[in-house]
Motif scaffolding. Structure first.
Motif: not given
Lengths: 371, 371, 371, 371
Positions: C209, C211, C234, C236, C250, D154-155, D157, D236-238, D244-246
């Motif tokens: 992903d 961003a 990010n 995987l 980042n 914005n990010h 983890r 991985l997430m939004r 954006s997130a992990v």
């Protein structure tokens, strides 16, 4: 054993802490009788009753002597300001109660001596609230030392620092009066001394320097007043077995909040600990090839007893108040005649003797041997 | 300015470190002349020639006096064992050379005094290799203190610890002989003292305790020999302005490898630093609401001059050897008559005076005032 | 072997870093010939000559092709902006020179392929400047893994973060243009990928992903311009042997300065490392009783080769620039036909292939297998 | 309000933790009625009675339905294994009780839906025991974010790791059965998801990778059995607002004991937190000159409410169990109709929906949008 009847004098922070411990000790440990929270004393009647409801006590009084005389009370928690400890503890002991008194014993050494005498005369359990020694991590450090995990300890450094006196603009208040004691020495140093005692025994010789970071402080009513005691103290010490130690205590150390930092150096390793991260310690053992030697950060775990009574999983963390619950369990153990980890009035008096020797060494600018 | 001609006496670790610095100083800083690496002296001819090739020197000799007499040499790096410093540095100064001598000056105070005298007589630049003060982080700490970033400093703790003497089974060697000095005090404490001097000036009064973690050590040839000096030293100090300080030095502290840990407490904040993590320091400033006050871990960055001459990005890290390159640049600056951050023989003598006072205070068991 | 003749193209930070390495490699390592710093190329003649003096090169030119054609030059350091790498490296290879090219190879994959082709055709040593793998700590981690110190590795996390793009008010500049690449992926991720490759081999499957923390940025001339690439990525990943990995990069991560944080989990232990503290790593081994298990913080030491070539004492610390000196030594080793730890153009191409696959996986929102 | 009558089903670790909270909530907070510990249910009669004595409950039963039917019970704590949650919570709600159910709701999503339906139908307070959100530090982080202390986030983890499944030689047990759930995803990831929800809201799109560090495990009776679920998961997430997130969860991560590590990056700063050091967090704000910017380590303090209800001094530390007391207070607040910080069944269902979407995304190897 029948349930212990509990009396609590004082409901400030330490009073609340005792109340929490008496409330929780049975649920946490299981293997004791649930104490009966019988009687609570506070300065005035309204507050006493309000606190009794809050803390779960059956009776309330503004007359602490009534509490001491209450036949339903077996143990008295004394959590009032230091200057009242002697009178209350002695009265309780004379009334045949066990006593759990917050540290230190008393500002005046003679009063502390009277307390010990009363404890001996009453033949009751009389302990001081030096709860830092109850930390499962500290207990485990003691085990490691006795196992020889770091060999023979030869050097110790211990620092106790907070910053509540660090702001020079804080108004003068009683903590800066001579009548409140030496300052950092008796306000703070007693805690690290309780740890040193627990781990290694008492100091044999000391020389201290004491310092006033601020010569005077503003008064609320205007003007300034000289500071009468010392917010910082540094002490060179010798313990038994030739251990050299340095004790540093400072209640004007910006940024330190509840620091009690230990460094223990031995002939085959070393250990560090800091109360601000009370759920971990570091261990260095010189038993690997040099490419992998390092300080191991070890998190509190169930195998560090009695952490397991609180939480069955490692790394989740006890809190400061939990130490008081452990101390409470130890007190009950002592009352039951079982082996226990406590600071008796006898131990406490020796700690205070060290403190007075330190102050003396400062004023006389020389080493003092402690008999 | 014409290129400086460099002479290097000694090619152990510090000799190599000087050589690296002389090689790199122009490339790193740009704004100096590239030094000419003229002459190198070592104990024997073969080694001298081999090292000259390795380190990039033009000439090699087993006779250091030839080097000192070489008219092409302008600056002499003295990196031999301590007992040779005085003779070599004095000869170099008398020959009209600038001198860059590794710390400490000399085991005997009288010799150190003679070195200073020679420097004054020669009117040449004569500095000591106390490179820790060259760390951009340490320089910035000095800036912060002078800016009042932590207010007025009132309390200092400094610890210097390694573990090369920590193993009781290490064979007896010259470091444990009295002729090698007091032990931790002159071997170690001089480094923290150079930092304290750089930041706050010299000690005014001291009392020390010294300890032998191990009374004796095994001999390679069998049997044991008593240890003659002290691997650990702890000192209570007073600096100017009423600053109370504690100095702890220990070369038998398992797990410590290159620790020089500073704690500086002021009236509005505090600073900590540890040489083992030489690219960062911590700053606490009491200028936020209490919910966000804390020690800030600050990584070395280009804005911490002259880090920028090495790396234009923050957080990438200088190494120990880079400090020597900075020191080299400061030396050149001093030779050019520019303002510079150096430890002159005069400063160095005062540091050694403190060390001797500490040893005296230990033997006499009393505070010593330093004139 | 005769001394290598060195040509340096570009004198920005990396150019300086190469120059420092070529200057120091002999003094540090001893066992090589001292390179001859022959020729330096910069954009214009004045700067070229100034830098040649600064960096110690004999000749200077504004025409890099003249440098490449110089028969006295054996090795060419290419340290110019990425878009010039292909042309210069290929020209140097075709002229029969060894090439030390800064990472990454080239913005376009096809150009990178041409570089590899040229290297193969020339049969010269062609390496990329992935210096993080040269850290003695990283090397030792590789040793530990191969020794089975943490068992079979099954999970990896790696983070690379800086904050030079973190301020939304920073003006738009070329780094945010699509022509500069994907953003975090090729600017940053290649470094951790070089570490993963060095330790475990290449990625086999990826999904990313990406961003944009800030959709647009202010222009110096007023107005705003959309950001064209992604400051955060990010990923995987799956490596060989079923290792699951997560890569996070980042360049807009406030507070991170030079972070490359590794977490390696194996069947009997784990290892962590962070480039911001490049002189230490942490090792956990499940080989103690639970009361003493913890992460060991291990400081860089002489036994972590070749730290010993820089400093004979542990815990003193290498710097970022020292890694380049080690890389330089490895390059010389490769040129001499000895075994060496380098990132060849072949390895580098594979790293870049991974990066392109990641970008593709983002745009296609699916896993990509890498042949 | 009249005292709440409490029923407790289950007396494992979480049961004990609830009991401790019900015992302590009045003493700690003062401003509530002391709950009546009315009824306790356990699997068999003897254990039920023993635990009732230990935990201070009046009545004991082996029939949890009797507890649910008890008119003196107002609130039911459900702390049994996950597969019983739905039946018990629904029965309690249908009997008109408030419910405090340990997380997660139920292994099957349909059961969780039924629980929510029952809560809505009963119009009673029904919450889940996601106690990590109750940490005063986490609450303060929420305040900081809402105040814009780090700008627009914005990010993110987040890592949750323990090592109880890390040993490949651990015998196969129910945690590795498919019927126990996905593995790391529902066992672990729900905790970080509760934190993300609390701070930022729910996930909008996810793609997960899941891994089995060990394909099979030994059986006590001999032989081996394949592991049926995944000890590690990476996602991985939004989140809303384009964050954006992990998310990384691993219950086979050697050395991690109770790690829940957050990294929050915003447009003007960043925040980090790790549950293993639950009494501190780090804050970076880009509001200083670059020479003093750094992560501030902030210790829990009274001003981080309601830390002050436990301890009036900073830096002394809460424990894991204290979070449950705070959660208990919030539950009482909710029952009283006051604003409160709780995870309702509605919130909890959404968390579990995310988890199922993650598992789905793994099996389908594609991003899943969550409605």
């Amino acid at each position: 054993m029948a349930p212990l009847g509990i009396g609590l004098i004082g409901t400030g922070y330490m009073g609340k802490c005792h109340a929490l411990a008496w409330n929780a000790v049975k649920t946490v440990f299981g293997d004791v009788e649930r104490p009966r929270l019988v009687h609570l004393a506070e300065a005035n009647d309204d507050l006493a009753h309000a606190r009794a409801v809050e803390f779960g006590f059956e009776k309330a009084t503004a007359d602490w002597r009534a509490l001491v005389a209450d036949p339903e009370v077996d143990v008295v928690s004394v959590t009032t300001p230091n200057q009242f400890h002697a009178e209350m503890a002695i009265a309780a002991l004379e009334a045949g109660k066990h006593v759990w008194c917050e540290k230190p014993m008393a500002p005046a050494y003679a009063d502390a001596e009277r307390m010990l005498k009363a404890a001996k005369a009453a033949n009751k359990v009389a302990i001081l609230g030096y709860n830092y020694i109850q930390n499962p991590i500290i207990r485990h450090i003691k085990t490691l030392i006795s196992e020889g995990a770091i060999g023979v300890v030869n050097h110790i450094r211990v620092e106790m620092d907070e910053d509540f006196m660090a702001d020079p603009d804080t108004f003068f208040y009683w903590k800066s009066e001579l009548s409140a004691g030496y300052g950092a020495l008796d306000d703070f140093a007693v805690h690290p001394l309780s740890l040193l005692w627990y781990l290694f025994g008492h100091a044999e010789a000391v020389i201290a320097d004491m310092a006033k970071p601020y010569a005077d402080r503003p008064l609320k009513e205007g003007g300034r007043r000289p500071v009468e005691n010392h917010d910082a103290a540094n002490v060179l010490m010798r313990l038994g077995g030739g251990i050299s130690a340095v004790l540093m205590a400072n209640r004007a150390a910006w940024g330190r909040k509840g620091r009690i930092a230990l460094q223990l150096y031995g002939s085959s390793g070393s250990i560090t600990f800091d109360q601000e991260r009370m759920n971990e310690f570091e261990l260095y053992q010189a038993d690997r090839r040099t490419t992998e030697q390092g300080f191991r950060k070890i998190l509190a775990a169930p195998a560090h007893r009695p952490y397991d009574r609180f939480i069955p999983a490692p790394g989740h963390g006890l809190g400061f108040n939990d130490l008081k619950i452990i101390e409470c369990r130890e007190l009950i153990r002592a009352i039951s005649g079982e082996p226990s980890s406590i600071v008796t009035f006898e131990d406490g008096l020796r700690i205070e003797k060290s403190v007075h020797a330190m102050a003396q060494s400062y004023h006389q600018r020389r080493w003092i041997e402690i008999a």
